[in-house]
Design a protein around this motif. Structure first.
Motif, PDB file in Angstrom:
ATOM      1  N   ALA A   1       0.890  -1.209  -0.138  1.00 16.21           N
ATOM      2  CA  ALA A   1       0.156   0.104   0.057  1.00 16.21           C
ATOM      3  C   ALA A   1       0.657   1.371  -0.089  1.00 16.21           C
ATOM      4  CB  ALA A   1      -1.133   0.175   1.299  1.00 16.21           C
ATOM      5  N   VAL A   2       0.283   2.254  -0.531  1.00 17.00           N
ATOM      6  CA  VAL A   2       1.211   3.502  -0.512  1.00 17.00           C
ATOM      7  C   VAL A   2       0.208   4.599   0.009  1.00 17.00           C
ATOM      8  CG1 VAL A   2       2.230   5.039  -2.181  1.00 17.00           C
ATOM      9  CG2 VAL A   2       2.372   2.652  -2.550  1.00 17.00           C
ATOM     10  N   TYR A   3       0.516   5.422   0.829  1.00 21.74           N
ATOM     11  CA  TYR A   3      -0.074   6.725   1.352  1.00 21.74           C
ATOM     12  C   TYR A   3       0.241   7.816   0.730  1.00 21.74           C
ATOM     13  CZ  TYR A   3      -2.184   4.386   5.443  1.00 21.74           C
ATOM     14  OH  TYR A   3      -2.750   3.538   6.538  1.00 21.74           O
ATOM     15  N   VAL A   4      -0.658   8.750   0.335  1.00 26.31           N
ATOM     16  CA  VAL A   4      -0.115   9.675  -0.390  1.00 26.31           C
ATOM     17  C   VAL A   4      -0.802  10.964  -0.278  1.00 26.31           C
ATOM     18  CG1 VAL A   4      -0.005  10.747  -2.969  1.00 26.31           C
ATOM     19  CG2 VAL A   4       0.359   8.349  -2.723  1.00 26.31           C
ATOM     20  N   PRO A   5      -0.101  12.252  -0.128  1.00 27.47           N
ATOM     21  CA  PRO A   5      -0.953  13.420   0.481  1.00 27.47           C
ATOM     22  C   PRO A   5      -1.659  13.947  -0.493  1.00 27.47           C
ATOM     23  CG  PRO A   5       1.528  13.613   0.841  1.00 27.47           C
ATOM     24  CD  PRO A   5       1.310  12.536  -0.159  1.00 27.47           C
TER      25      PRO A   5
END
Length: 318
Positions: A170-174
């Protein structure tokens, strides 16, 4: 819709300017998050943020078409990026910033040789002003996020994530205007649709969250959050359809959580990041993805932190 080919083209165009930023890890952060956490460190990027990627792709294209003067609207980081690459290419640059722009970001824009115009406090006001100053010839307007070349440039972050963490879950992105997450989501989903792409917004800057919930672009009146780079009033006309299609979820974090995440990264990892970048760490610390023992990448979007604001945060936390 943005394509993977456009992102690959952008990478070839900008690689002589941008850094391939490192992927940092911290056992203490991973333990706190109950996952294997990786920080994609765009805070050590040229001009201090990911914005140089999209700005370089767009400004280079404008220069090839004969532009000698570019203009943009920015809360700070995009303005710094446009000022930097314009100076490198020998172009004049004008940056429209909010009245309450972070002092250190305005100083950097000035140091890169650009002219500064202050206008309002919202993204709508400064975008309108920049476009009013744009003519049929020059200056050429460089959108901060809602542009295919800008989005493609930001998507090169996704290419690097896939190379650096082949087994990322998973990737968290602003999310501000959506240029970064639309580019990253396109790159990642075209390569492996099973990887989760999760957007993160401040609770007090939740325009894209509301837009995705309602299925239509929704504007907010005022984004009053410490994450100054995420104070967009609404997602872009081009970025929002990509977000609808390729972003699995959007989560919200409080200003208190953002501040706590920033201080944790500073104290335990010795990395100075800005509040807009800390939103992803805040989301990971709260396990907003509802995962355990997974490989999670937090995109650290920038490090242009005003030291007076940092001192206030540290004093409040003490």
């Amino acid at each position: 819709m943005l394509t993977l080919n456009e992102i690959n083209d952008a990478y070839r165009e900008i690689k002589d300017v941008v850094h391939r930023t490192p992927m940092l890890t911290s056992r203490s952060l991973s333990k706190k998050c109950a996952n294997h956490i990786y920080l994609k460190s765009e805070h050590v990027q040229v001009a201090g943020a990911f914005k140089i990627r999209g700005a370089t792709n767009k400004v280079k294209a404008a220069a090839k078409e004969g532009a000698t003067h570019v203009i943009t609207a920015s809360s700070g980081n995009h303005g710094q990026a446009v000022a930097y690459i314009a100076g490198k290419l020998g172009l004049k640059a004008t940056i429209v910033v909010p009245e309450n722009v972070v002092t250190s970001k305005a100083a950097a824009i000035h140091d890169y040789g650009a002219d500064i115009i202050h206008c309002g406090t919202t993204s709508t006001e400064r975008l309108k002003k920049a476009k009013e100053l744009t003519t049929d010839e020059e200056p050429v307007f460089i959108p901060p996020y809602d542009d295919p070349l800008v989005m493609a440039g930001q998507g090169t972050v996704g290419l690097e994530i896939l190379e650096q963490i082949p087994d990322v879950d998973a990737v968290y992105v602003p999310i501000g205007g959506g240029g970064l997450i639309s580019g990253i989501a396109t790159a990642i989903k075209a390569s492996n649709p099973e990887i989760k792409v999760i957007g993160v917004e401040p609770e007090r800057g939740n325009d894209t969250y509301l837009s995705k919930q309602r299925g239509d672009i929704t504007a907010i009146e005022h984004a009053d959050t410490i994450a100054d780079g995420l104070r967009a009033s609404q997602p872009g006309d081009l970025t929002f359809p990509v977000i609808q299609k390729d972003v699995d979820d959007i989560v919200l974090v409080s200003d208190d959580a953002i501040q706590a995440a920033l201080i944790f990264v500073l104290e335990r990892m010795k990395q100075l990041i800005e509040p807009s970048a800390a939103v992803t760490v805040a989301a990971a610390m709260a396990n907003k993805a509802d995962m355990r023992e997974k490989n999670i990448c937090c995109v650290i979007s920038g490090g242009n932190m005003a030291l007076d604001k940092l001192a206030e945060m540290v004093t409040e936390d003490a």
